[in-house]
Design an enzyme around this catalytic site. Sequence first.
Site, PDB file in Angstrom:
ATOM      1  N   SER A 134      21.418  -1.521  33.681  1.00 41.03           N
ATOM      2  CA  SER A 134      21.267  -1.455  35.136  1.00 41.03           C
ATOM      3  C   SER A 134      21.521  -2.774  35.849  1.00 41.03           C
ATOM      4  CB  SER A 134      19.856  -0.977  35.475  1.00 41.03           C
ATOM      5  OG  SER A 134      18.905  -1.978  35.115  1.00 41.03           O
TER       6      SER A 134
ATOM      7  N   LYS B 112      -9.159   3.320  -2.609  1.00 41.50           N
ATOM      8  CA  LYS B 112      -9.509   2.504  -1.440  1.00 41.50           C
ATOM      9  C   LYS B 112     -10.919   2.855  -0.972  1.00 41.50           C
ATOM     10  CE  LYS B 112      -7.444   0.963   2.941  1.00 41.50           C
ATOM     11  NZ  LYS B 112      -6.288   1.154   3.858  1.00 41.50           N
TER      12      LYS B 112
ATOM     13  N   CYS C 268      -5.554  -3.473   1.961  1.00 37.88           N
ATOM     14  CA  CYS C 268      -5.310  -3.593   3.402  1.00 37.88           C
ATOM     15  C   CYS C 268      -6.575  -3.764   4.240  1.00 37.88           C
ATOM     16  CB  CYS C 268      -4.493  -2.397   3.890  1.00 37.88           C
ATOM     17  SG  CYS C 268      -3.732  -2.656   5.514  1.00 37.88           S
TER      18      CYS C 268
ATOM     19  N   GLU D 147       0.834  -1.199   0.000  1.00 35.33           N
ATOM     20  CA  GLU D 147       0.000   0.000   0.000  1.00 35.33           C
ATOM     21  C   GLU D 147       0.871   1.253   0.000  1.00 35.33           C
ATOM     22  OE1 GLU D 147      -3.842   1.664   2.585  1.00 35.33           O
ATOM     23  OE2 GLU D 147      -2.597   0.039   3.361  1.00 35.33           O
TER      24      GLU D 147
END
Length: 713
Positions: free
Chosen positions: A361, A114, A175, A45
């Site tokens: 850490s 779309k 999509c 896309e």
Amino acid sequence: MSQLITLATCNLNQWALDFEGNRDRILESIKIAKEKGARLRVGPELEITGYGCLDHFLESDVCLHSWEMYGQIIKRSETHGIILDIGMPILHNNVRYNCRLLSLDGKILFIRPKIWLANDGNYREMRFFTPWMKPGAVEEFTLPIAIQKITGQRVVEFGDAVIKTFDTCIGAETCEEIFTPQSPHIAMSLDGVEIFTNSSGSHHELRKLNKRMDLILNATSRCGGVYLYANQRGCDGDRLYYDGCALIAVNGKVVAQGSQFSLKDVEVITATVDLEDVRSYRASVMSRGLQASLRDIKYPRIDVPVELAEVSDRFNPNVVPTKKRDIHYHTPEEEIALGPACWLWDYIRRCNGTGYFLPLSGGIDSCATAMIVHSMCRLVIKEIGEGNEQVLNDVRKITRSADDWIPKHPQEIASTIFHTCFMGTKNSSSETRKRSKELSEKIGSYHVDFNMDNVVTSVVSLFEVATGKKPIFKIFGGSQIENLALQNIQARLRMVLAYLFAQLLPWVRGVKNSGGLLVLGSANVDECLRGYLTKYDCSSADINPIGGISKTDLKRFIAYATKEYDMPILDEFLHATPTAELEPITENYVQSDEIDMGMTYEELSIFGYLRKVEKCGPYSMFLKLLHEWTPKLTPAQVAEKVKRFFFFYAINRHKQTVITPSYHAENYSPDDNRFDLRPFLINPRFVWASKKIDAVVAQCENKTNDLDVLSVD
């Protein structure tokens, strides 16, 4: 009689606004598809612009440059002889659409906008685009003058149409449309479309791939047909990692699948399919035939006078239909090892960075971040070993190395680009310092170890001189506000020192032509949700690869990495008690994260899921957990936990406005950028909801039958 056709789809690592780079990757994918004998090539896309341009889509330059790149693609003879399905934004009648352009031999066949836009979660497509709300309808679109000169066309069809060749029919989805209840492929299949393309910009989320695959397989299982799914892959400039996994399915069975995580910029997959399989599959289902005869939409046909399934292939023994295969799924632990690692690689190479800096850490969160960087280095070595010249050139550029340097081990790369640091105080234990040093040696990072007590003391002394007051820790008789202030100054000084060392370490090491290092954060999604971090401490960094991952999943990842990478040292991190080490350690007291928070990390994950995914407020969350946690906990205990969570979530929500950009991996992420939009000034008592919860608790404990408080009166 067989009708064999070879089809191609791809994963492309596109980058927002990298027009020429995106063009070149598209051209490379077309070249590979043609070399493999494909007659149709489908791309992701918005592949010309990159999917993640966001508000840049509103700029007229973006549409202009898209047409310029598109013209450069279709005018080349090497892109002819194959139907191309390419995505870009287009202005039609002064309305901006997210479009697919289908072409053949330098001629645009039609433009398909779309129909259903993604507009939830991480997506805001309706901010930039308008959906095409005319099913089965087309209009004339006048091409830009520059494109008219290339194609020899003045107008083309624009709208919801399909392509009809001599031997098949092709329709396009984009999509989000496959995620909708009434996906376009349903009506298309009933109208005779046999090949569906889906061009996607779908991001990675832990445990999400199976949903996407199920939708594709169910589409062709119910409707029959060939489904080509293309996706973007990589970090294109934002918190998301698009995870590829291009797919070709036939009648509910997978015949080709691309990789989900990879450093390859271009990956093309192909499959040879028999169109007769589609026809016989559909014809055998009587109900489909009845529904097709009563279909509501009859799509306009764009006639393309070519034969895609060449007659000669029917009798060529060397042309064989691709066999079905199983879908490959990564475990969540593998997803954590690979997804954020690929994201970090794209980020460092595209920002022209010198490397990463991580405050290590000795706890499991910074350990997980370090192991993701190690995984990145392993992926780089793997790609170099497979002959990936792009990755080799990138690693030489990042490390400022000679043109003939070829690293052989992950530690070689880590020693040049990965810098770790243990910033100890008198509150730090010897165990955390030792773990940090041993891990850095194992992964090959450039490690610095120092104590910062004199810096902390200087700041506290400055405050004492200015105010005449000296704060002391709670265990020595101080108040809660003093205790928090003394912890926070340590945490914030670590952030300041992290950026100092990140900026100067390349200079210390004599790295020429370098900028500073990118600082990595290592706060997990549960701590961000609860607000269990100091604003502007080491959670404040440039990017955070684990900010969207739960503590529970990070522990599983470290357990996986212990065996997968043969690092027994990781087992020590896994079984150490999570602690901030910001308070003094005494014979009777050692600071613990879960005790400080008043809830376990497992509970935090549950709260987070119910709040974001299940859309629960305090009252509905309490009711759900009342059924799930009783009788292990009493109703009063469930109520107390829910109230405590929402209290700390509310008072700490302001921290999300400045949280470090994090890799999006979890569907309950509290990311305030655009995924989880909430106010940051919230009444932490949730008074009305608390009254309703108390009424239910009272009823459960048989203290009252008065439920008036639960009514709307």
